[in-house]
Design an enzyme around this catalytic site. Structure first.
Site, PDB file in Angstrom:
ATOM      1  CG  PHE A  57      36.523  29.795 125.494  1.00 47.11           C
ATOM      2  CD1 PHE A  57      36.211  29.693 124.292  1.00 47.11           C
ATOM      3  CD2 PHE A  57      37.180  31.148 125.973  1.00 47.11           C
ATOM      4  CE1 PHE A  57      36.426  30.721 123.510  1.00 47.11           C
ATOM      5  CE2 PHE A  57      37.236  32.205 124.886  1.00 47.11           C
ATOM      6  CZ  PHE A  57      36.799  32.030 123.667  1.00 47.11           C
ATOM      7  CG  ASP A  88      42.403  30.212 130.745  1.00 47.53           C
ATOM      8  OD1 ASP A  88      42.067  31.204 131.321  1.00 47.53           O
ATOM      9  OD2 ASP A  88      42.068  29.831 129.343  1.00 47.53           O
ATOM     10  CE  LYS A 147      36.643  36.869 128.996  1.00 50.82           C
ATOM     11  NZ  LYS A 147      36.955  35.578 128.964  1.00 50.82           N
TER      12      LYS A 147
HETATM   13  C1  LIG Z   1      37.471  34.977 127.920  1.00 53.82           C
HETATM   14  C2  LIG Z   1      38.431  33.717 128.130  1.00 53.82           C
HETATM   15  C3  LIG Z   1      39.760  33.590 127.304  1.00 53.82           C
HETATM   16  C4  LIG Z   1      39.968  34.564 126.148  1.00 53.82           C
HETATM   17  O1  LIG Z   1      40.294  36.079 126.371  1.00 53.82           O
HETATM   18  P1  LIG Z   1      40.174  36.860 125.238  1.00 53.82           P
HETATM   19  O2  LIG Z   1      40.524  38.158 126.182  1.00 53.82           O
HETATM   20  O3  LIG Z   1      38.790  37.078 124.592  1.00 53.82           O
HETATM   21  O4  LIG Z   1      41.027  36.603 124.359  1.00 53.82           O
HETATM   22  C5  LIG Z   1      40.329  32.695 127.729  1.00 53.82           C
HETATM   23  N1  LIG Z   1      40.142  31.753 128.639  1.00 53.82           N
HETATM   24  C6  LIG Z   1      39.239  31.866 129.446  1.00 53.82           C
HETATM   25  C7  LIG Z   1      39.047  31.002 130.529  1.00 53.82           C
HETATM   26  C8  LIG Z   1      38.383  32.938 129.184  1.00 53.82           C
HETATM   27  O5  LIG Z   1      37.154  33.229 129.726  1.00 53.82           O
END
Ligand SMILES: *Cc1c(COP(=O)(O)O)cnc(C)c1O
Length: 396
Positions: free
Chosen positions: A138, A223, A252
């Site tokens: 994700f 990420d 986050k």
């Molecule tokens: C939540 C998340 C995203 C996206 O972040 P947003 O602030 O919602 O755009 C990307 N990568 C990971 C691993 C996430 O948990």
């Protein structure tokens, strides 16, 4: 307003991308939330890994208050003192050299995707633009980041996807090497796949990716939108695995709820972004940077990464004790990113937990996911495990 009054207005006027949200919280303090009717909940979702310090942490509240009363925003046409301080804090605590600020995780990944393409072209490999990402990943909801997200449920209806992404199974080095070609420029991976079901890497996997990147001259991009900020027991998740990437994205928990994202890179890579190549109007403005500086200082002052390990292990142990009695497959994760993997659909259990006053979420159908604040104590963990047990006894 009551919950049903809030719901009625929201349902009428807000595009329905989130379905029936059930609850409306109106106040938070530490790891607790209160809904519009005054019912108290223990928050083990932490606003989806955002509220690393819990709700209304006095140091963050004070930093936001002070900054809001002074200056909020001037744009990135000018220097911003808290942004500079924040950058230094992030770099001093990582193996990276420079950062770029934006407003979300998706934007941080967009920046990383653009930087990987630009850096690779600048280095003379003008036909290399493909990025390898993992099944069940994700990375966000913009066009580039849903394409990077190798889950078809996020693609349907939005085709055509962006060109230049190749998907392979998470934790599979052979499959990864098999798709590397002269067109590949980078590998983008979450150290732990949280949204995809709390999937943890086998020993040697992240190191193996590092070696593949070195061998084939690719960028390794982590990420860390969910795994940074102490959650796994080290400030950045990669530090728990001893594997240093070339690019890191985060968001986050960075601003404790004030929107902010960041991309960090090694100097040689970072230098491919020059004036005019990338920008964000709000990126790292006074307010979000001040919130992030206060958040990071608090994580270090209160030794919260260490607490995340202790409380994470205590939580995992407590959940494991329920195993013989209920249809539990395993407890996965690291630090305070934990998944209780069920043999059956976990959605009814998640709903029952909320009814019983524990906020948590079901991810990937079978996994009850826990992302509590890092400053919880043993009593909070015991309270959570007791509510999970009570909820299991009512559902199964
Ligand atoms: C939540 C998340 C995203 C996206 O972040 P947003 O602030 O919602 O755009 C990307 N990568 C990971 C691993 C996430 O948990």
């Amino acid at each position: 307003m009551t919950t049903s009054e809030i719901k009625a207005v929201a349902t009428e006027y807000i595009i329905n991308t989130y379905g029936d949200r059930g609850l409306a919280f109106v106040k938070g303090e530490g790891p607790y939330l209160w809904d519009a009717e005054g019912k108290k909940y223990l928050d083990f979702l932490g606003g989806l890994a955002v509220n690393g310090l819990g709700h209304a942490h006095p140091k963050v509240v004070e930093a936001i208050r002070e900054q809001a009363g002074n200056i909020l925003h001037t744009s990135n046409l000018y220097y911003i003192q808290p942004q500079a301080e924040l950058a230094k804090l992030l770099i001093d605590n990582s193996d990276m050299d420079q950062c770029f600020f934006c407003n979300s995780g998706a934007e941080a990944n967009e920046a990383a995707i653009k930087l990987a393409r630009k850096y690779t072209k600048d280095s003379g490999r003008t036909d290399a633009y493909e990025i390898i990402t993992m099944d069940n990943s994700f990375h966000g909801r913009t066009m580039a980041t849903i394409t990077a997200t190798a889950q078809t449920k996020y693609h349907i209806g939005f085709e055509p996807m962006l060109e230049g992404f190749k998907y392979v199974p998470f934790d599979d080095l052979d499959a990864t090497e098999a798709v590397i070609s002269e067109k590949t420029c980078a590998i983008l991976v979450e150290p732990i796949q949280s949204e995809g079901g709390v999937n943890i890497p086998s020993d040697g996997y992240l190191q193996g990716l590092r070696e593949l990147c070195d061998k084939h001259n690719l960028l390794l991009m982590f990420d860390e939108v969910q795994t940074a900020m102490g959650r796994l027991g080290t400030f950045f998740g990669y530090q728990s695995y001893g594997v240093v990437p070339d690019v890191i994205t985060m968001a986050k928990a960075l601003g404790s709820g004030v929107p902010i994202g960041a991309m960090l890179a090694k100097r040689e890579v970072a230098e491919s972004f020059v004036p005019g190549t990338h920008a964000a109007t709000f990126g790292g403005n006074f307010l979000s940077s001040a919130a992030a500086v206060a958040t990071i200082k608090t994580i270090f002052e209160e030794n919260l990464a260490v607490n995340a390990v202790k409380m994470g292990n205590y939580l995992a142990g407590g959940l494991m004790e329920l195993k013989g009695k209920y249809p539990i497959k395993e407890v996965r994760g690291k630090g305070l990113l934990r998944g209780l993997v069920m043999d059956v659909d976990a959605k009814p259990l998640a709903a029952k937990c909320i009814e019983n006053g524990l906020v948590t979420i079901c991810t990937n159908d079978y996994v009850l996911r826990f992302l509590p604040p890092l400053n919880i104590n043993a009593a909070h963990v015991e309270e959570a495990v007791n509510i999970v047990e009570k909820s299991m006894s009512e559902v199964f």
